[in-house]
Design an enzyme around this catalytic site. Structure first.
Site, PDB file in Angstrom:
ATOM      1  N   GLU A 110       0.834  -1.222   0.000  1.00 53.47           N
ATOM      2  CA  GLU A 110       0.000   0.000   0.000  1.00 53.47           C
ATOM      3  C   GLU A 110       0.863   1.264   0.000  1.00 53.47           C
ATOM      4  OE1 GLU A 110      -2.116  -1.649   3.367  1.00 53.47           O
ATOM      5  OE2 GLU A 110      -4.020  -1.518   2.287  1.00 53.47           O
ATOM      6  N   GLU A 130      -3.558  -9.524   4.484  1.00 58.34           N
ATOM      7  CA  GLU A 130      -4.331  -9.234   5.701  1.00 58.34           C
ATOM      8  C   GLU A 130      -5.350 -10.320   6.013  1.00 58.34           C
ATOM      9  OE1 GLU A 130      -3.590  -7.134   3.311  1.00 58.34           O
ATOM     10  OE2 GLU A 130      -2.794  -5.283   4.186  1.00 58.34           O
TER      11      GLU A 130
END
Ligand code: DAK
Length: 256
Positions: A110, A130
């Protein structure tokens, strides 16, 4: 020091993330130091491009899982953790190049996506893992990734948590270029110095115009692009660039 300013030379600031013991996992200190350095160099008229490096093992292996572990809903909601700071990074005016060797996982992928250009070595690996930790991406991994690689590939990555090698990431449009490890830093420097060598206000306009593509409809985006193109004709540097071409010499940018 979690962030090292390696050097500022030829218009380029070279920043290195430095938490090797945790594979550069993001914590508040690292993100704060990064944002402070990026904003400071963004305001420095001598700097035209910023390059962000990790180590050969990891660009960033994600947000610090051990620091997140004890938090509950109220904690993460109250703190907002790094969300605003990653978004602030994505909003800076000068180009940011992420140099990715090794892992760019979770918050690391990210962070790279919040930069403008990703140069990767053939050993780079990208993932949004995640889901394997019982959570979902929260720093742009469902949004910037989907815009970069499309829904099919983003859904595959986010739901499986699997790692994607550099070659696949380049094919998918996440990575700008793959460069052999031994040439990666030199190539990043060359690219950054090329960008920094152009008129800074024009580079800013070009970056803004490309970024608008992800924010607007096509007709609005084309309108914005036309306005930015026209605005470049208000710059001395536009006249200088075209005059230099006609006179067969290198332009001397005035940065105005
Ligand atoms: N956090 C904390 N420590 C980490 C870490 C991480 N993400 N990644 C690695 N480390 C630490 C390891 O715990 C180990 O420390 P010691 O045990 O030596 O003390 C050291 O770095 C070396 O790692 P390994 O021993 O595991 O090394 P390996 O080569 O065996 O494996 C690996 C490397 C990268 C495959 C593995 O470490 C790994 O799977 N790491 C975790 C990758 C991951 O799941 N990343 C995603 C994290 S979640 C938000 C804010 C943040 C986020 C989202 C939302 N909001 C506020 C909305 C972000 C979330 C994430 O990024």
């Amino acid at each position: 020091m979690t962030l090292i300013i390696e050097k500022c030379a030829r218009g380029v600031a070279h920043l290195r993330l430095n938490r090797p013991e945790a594979l550069n996992a993001l914590n508040a200190a690292l993100i704060d130091a990064l944002l402070e350095a990026v904003q400071r160099h963004n305001s420095n008229p001598e700097i035209g491009c910023i390059v962000l490096y990790g180590t050969d093992r990891a660009f960033v292996a994600g947000a610090d899982i051990k620091a997140m572990l004890p938090k509950d809903f109220a904690d993460v909601q109250a703190e907002e953790m790094f969300v605003f700071r990653i978004n602030d990074l994505a909003k800076i005016q000068k180009p940011l190049i992420a140099v990715v060797e090794g892992y760019a996982l979770g918050g690391g992928c990210e962070l790279a996506m919040a930069c403008d250009i990703i140069l990767a070595s053939e050993k780079a690996q990208f993932a949004q893992p995640e889901i394997t930790l019982g959570t979902i991406p929260g720093l742009g991994g469902t949004q910037r990734l989907t815009r970069a690689v499309g829904k099919a590939k983003a859904m595959d990555l986010v739901l499986s948590g699997r790692r994607m090698k550099a070659e696949e990431a380049e094919r998918a449009g996440l990575v700008s270029r793959i460069v052999p490890s031994e040439e990666l830093h030199a190539e990043a420097t060359k690219l950054a110095e090329t960008i920094a060598g152009y008129s800074h206000p024009v580079v800013k306009m070009a970056k803004q115009a490309v970024n608008l593509a992800a924010e607007t409809t096509l007709s609005q985006g084309l309108q914005n692009e036309k306005q930015l193109f026209e605005a470049s004709f208000a710059l001395e540097d536009r006249r200088e660039g075209m005059t230099a071409f006609a006179e067969k010499r290198k332009p001397v940018w005035q940065q105005r």
